[in-house]
Design an enzyme around this catalytic site. Structure first.
Site, PDB file in Angstrom:
ATOM      1  N   GLY A 217      26.510 -14.558 -69.542  1.00 14.75           N
ATOM      2  CA  GLY A 217      28.483 -14.747 -69.294  1.00 14.75           C
ATOM      3  C   GLY A 217      28.983 -14.530 -67.249  1.00 14.75           C
ATOM      4  CG  HIS A 218      27.220 -15.642 -64.191  1.00 14.38           C
ATOM      5  ND1 HIS A 218      26.277 -15.956 -63.485  1.00 14.38           N
ATOM      6  CD2 HIS A 218      26.974 -14.446 -65.061  1.00 14.38           C
ATOM      7  CE1 HIS A 218      25.002 -15.662 -62.925  1.00 14.38           C
ATOM      8  NE2 HIS A 218      25.641 -14.614 -64.472  1.00 14.38           N
TER       9      HIS A 218
ATOM     10  CG  ASP B 249      26.064  -7.122 -68.576  1.00 12.58           C
ATOM     11  OD1 ASP B 249      26.366  -8.573 -68.500  1.00 12.58           O
ATOM     12  OD2 ASP B 249      26.161  -6.132 -69.417  1.00 12.58           O
TER      13      ASP B 249
ATOM     14  CE  LYS C  15      23.697 -11.710 -62.675  1.00 12.88           C
ATOM     15  NZ  LYS C  15      24.141 -10.772 -63.339  1.00 12.88           N
TER      16      LYS C  15
END
Length: 422
Positions: free
Chosen positions: A43-44, A16, A19
């Protein structure tokens, strides 16, 4: 930057870190961006031009229309979620099919994998791990058990292979007394399979090594963080894949000597999602303040992230495990209003003090040192020479502890709020 080499970009604590933003920022410097591990639990988030995108399986280099993006063999892929994610990008004007390649060796997450995920978690009772319920653990379990279904299987005798694995899962679910109905979910899943057939399904390890032999550069994009690594994290409260630099080799099919730089991303403070030991967790107003200012809620699940001061014991451990050559500090702006900032420099338990990562961090208490805060709005900064002294001192303090330079400092969520240090 050397030609024909791979650079790895990893989250190096609990994930988190942001990234997606950094991969998006780095992408113009590379020819290929490749995801090497994880699934749709990662989740990016990327924000630019007033738009927000959350990528779960598709590499974060997809917004550069001139770059090749690869979902590597170390990933697990849910066809229905992939369909929804890809359609959202296509509707925003991004052509994926010419630029996105999917490894035939990547494993598929079935609807029944998600049922198993929930069933297994329910069995754990108070010892729940805090899974996202996306079926990732059971999919990797099937991979290790050598019964999994892979992307390449959709090209040959797929229905028979699917029904065989589904039947195996149904017997397990029956024995677990787990009630479920996947009728609608399975329909969407099959639509995802048909949609995936339109993409370039490749022997990704062959393709990547061909690109390297041609002198192209590859950015390997990680998921989660080192402390969630299956082998080196806070087991059993971990992910189901190898999130470290070693996972780059196994998850993309490249040799270790191909890897050049290892970029380690961390936050200026600490967060963790789900269950598991977290020595620096704050249960007070300070922790709540960090969560609110930092918007520390899962990009995929929306879950509250547990917050605390920076853990230099964990950071140094991750630097060593990954061979990190450069660090990237995210969300420094979240600490703008604190007069005093703390840093965990050791753990203490039963009269023992250590700076090394213990086998089990449960019960260990943090030993803090205090540093002055900068109490200045960092989001307005454009270059390193505008950094307040307290921020520079904080950066140098971290560098001295982990013995690796911090080369980039992020001072806001937008791709432009990224400052390179010299």
């Amino acid at each position: 930057m050397k030609k024909g080499k791979v650079d790895a970009l990893l989250g190096i604590v609990f994930g988190d870190e942001g990234k997606g933003k950094v991969v998006d920022y780095f992408t113009p410097q590379y020819d290929v961006v490749a995801r090497f591990a994880g699934g749709p639990n990662a989740g990016h988030t990327i924000i630019f031009d007033g738009k927000k995108f959350v990528l779960r399986s598709i590499p974060s280099g997809i917004f550069d229309t001139h770059k090749i993006n690869i979902i590597g063999n170390g990933c697990v892929l849910a066809p229905d979620l992939f369909l929804a994610e890809a359609k959202e990008l296509e509707n925003a004007g991004y052509n994926l099919k010419d630029r996105l390649q999917i490894s035939k060796r990547a494993h598929l997450i079935l609807p029944t994998h998600r049922c198993l995920d929930h069933a297994y978690e329910n069995l754990k009772g108070k010892n729940k791990i805090g899974t996202t319920g996306k079926g990732i653990g059971p999919a990797y379990s099937d991979k290790a058990a050598r019964v999994g279904l892979r992307v390449g299987d959709i090209l040959n005798n797929f229905e028979e292979k699917y029904q065989s694995l589904k039947g195996r899962h149904e017997r397990l679910l029956h024995d677990l007394h787990y009630e479920y109905d996947i009728t609608e979910e399975e329909k969407r899943w099959m639509e995802g399979i048909e949609y995936m057939r339109q993409f370039q399904l490749v022997d990704s390890e062959v393709e990547i090594n061909h690109y390297l032999d041609e002198g192209k550069t590859v950015l390997a994009e990680g998921a989660q963080g080192t402390m969630l690594d299956l082998d080196h994290g806070t087991y059993p409260f971990v992910s189901s894949s190898n999130t470290t630099s070693g996972g780059v080799c196994t998850g993309l099919g490249i040799a270790p000597n191909r890897i050049d730089d290892v970029f380690g991303i961390f936050k200026a403070y600490s967060t963790r999602v789900g269950a598991g030991p977290f020595p620096v967790e704050l249960f007070d107003e300070t922790g709540d303040t960090i969560r609110e200012i930092g918007n520390e809620y899962g990009a995929v699940t929306g879950r509250n992230r547990r917050c605390g001061w920076i853990d230099l014991v964990a950071l140094k451990y991750a630097v060593i495990i990954n061979g990190v050559t450069q660090l990237i500090m995210m969300k420094g702006d979240v600490l703008d209003n604190f007069a005093t900032i703390k840093a965990c420099v050791a753990y203490q338990k039963d009269g023992v003090t250590t700076q090394d990562m213990p086998y089990d961090t449960a019960g260990w208490q943090p030993v803090y040192e205090e540093l002055p805060g900068w109490q200045q709005d960092l989001t307005q900064l454009k270059s390193e020479d505008q950094f307040p002294k307290a921020l520079n001192d904080y950066i140098k303090y971290i560098e001295a502890y982990v013995k690796v330079p911090i080369k980039i400092v992020s001072v806001g969520p937008d791709r432009e709020a990224t400052i390179v240090r010299h």
